[in-house]
Design a protein around this motif. Structure first.
Motif, short mmCIF file in Angstrom:
data_model
loop_
_atom_site.label_atom_id
_atom_site.label_comp_id
_atom_site.label_asym_id
_atom_site.label_seq_id
_atom_site.Cartn_x
_atom_site.Cartn_y
_atom_site.Cartn_z
N SER A 104 0.81 -1.22 0.00
CA SER A 104 0.00 0.00 0.00
C SER A 104 0.84 1.27 0.00
O SER A 104 0.37 2.33 -0.41
CB SER A 104 -0.96 0.01 1.19
OG SER A 104 -0.24 0.10 2.40
N TRP A 111 -10.11 -2.96 3.44
CA TRP A 111 -10.58 -4.05 2.57
C TRP A 111 -11.62 -3.53 1.58
O TRP A 111 -12.50 -2.75 1.92
CB TRP A 111 -11.19 -5.17 3.39
CG TRP A 111 -11.76 -6.25 2.51
CD1 TRP A 111 -13.08 -6.45 2.23
CD2 TRP A 111 -11.04 -7.23 1.79
NE1 TRP A 111 -13.21 -7.51 1.37
CE2 TRP A 111 -11.97 -8.01 1.08
CE3 TRP A 111 -9.69 -7.54 1.66
CZ2 TRP A 111 -11.61 -9.07 0.27
CZ3 TRP A 111 -9.32 -8.59 0.85
CH2 TRP A 111 -10.27 -9.35 0.17
N SER A 112 -11.52 -4.00 0.33
CA SER A 112 -12.50 -3.70 -0.70
C SER A 112 -12.74 -4.96 -1.52
O SER A 112 -11.80 -5.48 -2.14
CB SER A 112 -12.01 -2.57 -1.61
OG SER A 112 -12.89 -2.41 -2.71
N ASN A 126 -14.15 -5.22 -4.27
CA ASN A 126 -13.92 -4.92 -5.68
C ASN A 126 -12.46 -5.08 -6.08
O ASN A 126 -12.16 -5.27 -7.26
CB ASN A 126 -14.37 -3.50 -6.03
CG ASN A 126 -15.85 -3.31 -5.81
OD1 ASN A 126 -16.62 -4.27 -5.77
ND2 ASN A 126 -16.26 -2.08 -5.65
N ARG A 127 -11.56 -4.98 -5.14
CA ARG A 127 -10.13 -5.06 -5.44
C ARG A 127 -9.60 -6.50 -5.37
O ARG A 127 -8.45 -6.75 -5.70
CB ARG A 127 -9.34 -4.17 -4.49
CG ARG A 127 -9.71 -2.71 -4.66
CD ARG A 127 -8.71 -1.82 -3.97
NE ARG A 127 -8.92 -0.44 -4.35
CZ ARG A 127 -8.51 0.10 -5.49
NH1 ARG A 127 -7.87 -0.63 -6.37
NH2 ARG A 127 -8.74 1.36 -5.76
N VAL A 179 -9.59 -9.90 -6.90
CA VAL A 179 -9.90 -10.50 -8.20
C VAL A 179 -9.77 -12.03 -8.12
O VAL A 179 -8.70 -12.54 -7.77
CB VAL A 179 -8.96 -9.94 -9.30
CG1 VAL A 179 -9.30 -10.54 -10.64
CG2 VAL A 179 -9.02 -8.43 -9.32
N TYR A 201 -5.14 -9.37 -4.96
CA TYR A 201 -5.65 -8.14 -4.38
C TYR A 201 -4.89 -6.96 -4.98
O TYR A 201 -3.67 -6.89 -4.88
CB TYR A 201 -5.51 -8.13 -2.85
CG TYR A 201 -6.28 -6.99 -2.23
CD1 TYR A 201 -7.63 -7.13 -1.94
CD2 TYR A 201 -5.68 -5.76 -1.99
CE1 TYR A 201 -8.36 -6.08 -1.40
CE2 TYR A 201 -6.39 -4.71 -1.45
CZ TYR A 201 -7.74 -4.88 -1.16
OH TYR A 201 -8.46 -3.84 -0.63
N ARG A 202 -5.63 -6.04 -5.61
CA ARG A 202 -5.04 -4.85 -6.23
C ARG A 202 -5.18 -3.64 -5.30
O ARG A 202 -6.27 -3.35 -4.83
CB ARG A 202 -5.74 -4.53 -7.54
CG ARG A 202 -5.50 -5.56 -8.61
CD ARG A 202 -6.00 -5.05 -9.97
NE ARG A 202 -5.77 -6.03 -11.00
CZ ARG A 202 -4.61 -6.24 -11.61
NH1 ARG A 202 -3.57 -5.52 -11.29
NH2 ARG A 202 -4.50 -7.16 -12.55
N PHE A 203 -4.08 -2.96 -5.07
CA PHE A 203 -4.07 -1.75 -4.25
C PHE A 203 -4.27 -0.53 -5.15
O PHE A 203 -3.91 -0.58 -6.34
CB PHE A 203 -2.75 -1.65 -3.47
CG PHE A 203 -2.63 -2.69 -2.40
CD1 PHE A 203 -2.93 -2.40 -1.09
CD2 PHE A 203 -2.22 -3.98 -2.70
CE1 PHE A 203 -2.83 -3.37 -0.09
CE2 PHE A 203 -2.11 -4.96 -1.72
CZ PHE A 203 -2.42 -4.64 -0.41
N PRO A 204 -4.80 0.57 -4.62
CA PRO A 204 -5.05 1.76 -5.44
C PRO A 204 -3.81 2.33 -6.12
O PRO A 204 -3.90 3.00 -7.15
CB PRO A 204 -5.62 2.78 -4.45
CG PRO A 204 -6.16 1.96 -3.33
CD PRO A 204 -5.29 0.73 -3.26
N PHE A 249 0.12 -5.03 -6.19
CA PHE A 249 -0.82 -6.13 -5.93
C PHE A 249 -0.13 -7.25 -5.19
O PHE A 249 1.10 -7.38 -5.19
CB PHE A 249 -1.45 -6.66 -7.24
CG PHE A 249 -0.49 -7.32 -8.19
CD1 PHE A 249 -0.09 -8.63 -8.02
CD2 PHE A 249 0.01 -6.61 -9.27
CE1 PHE A 249 0.80 -9.23 -8.92
CE2 PHE A 249 0.88 -7.21 -10.18
CZ PHE A 249 1.28 -8.53 -9.99
#
Length: 97
Positions: A41, A76-77, A79-80, A82, A87-90, A94
């Motif tokens: 992150s 946690w999201s 949507n992120r 997959v 897990y993709r961070f903004p 990942f």
């Protein structure tokens, strides 16, 4: 999430390759996941791979703990996350299991 003995010991390690030993329930997995999530992150475009012999066992343990860590951090999201393995961070980083 709180600081534990395992987290403090792992954070103190400075070599490129780190060997983490300890008994079952010692907090190693949670501590390592906390550090990986923090790194992903805060450093853009990082690709972090967490590997195991069996994805099925990983889903029952490591991925479940990862979700718990991320929810504990309040970031946690759904949507992120997959396909339940990435897990993709903004910031473009990942973590892939």
């Amino acid at each position: 999430m709180q600081s534990t003995t395992a987290l403090r010991k792992i954070t103190a390690l400075r070599k490129k390759i780190r060997i983490i030993q300890g008994g079952q329930g010692a907090g190693k997995t949670i501590a390592i996941l906390m550090l990986l999530a923090n790194h992903a992150s805060s450093v853009p475009d990082r690709e972090i791979i967490v590997a195991s012999e069996e994805l099925t066992k990983m889903r029952l343990t490591v991925i479940k703990d990862f979700i718990k860590v991320m929810k504990g951090f309040g970031v946690w999201s759904d949507n992120r996350f997959v396909n339940g393995t990435l897990y993709r961070f903004p910031n473009g980083s990942f973590i892939k299991f």
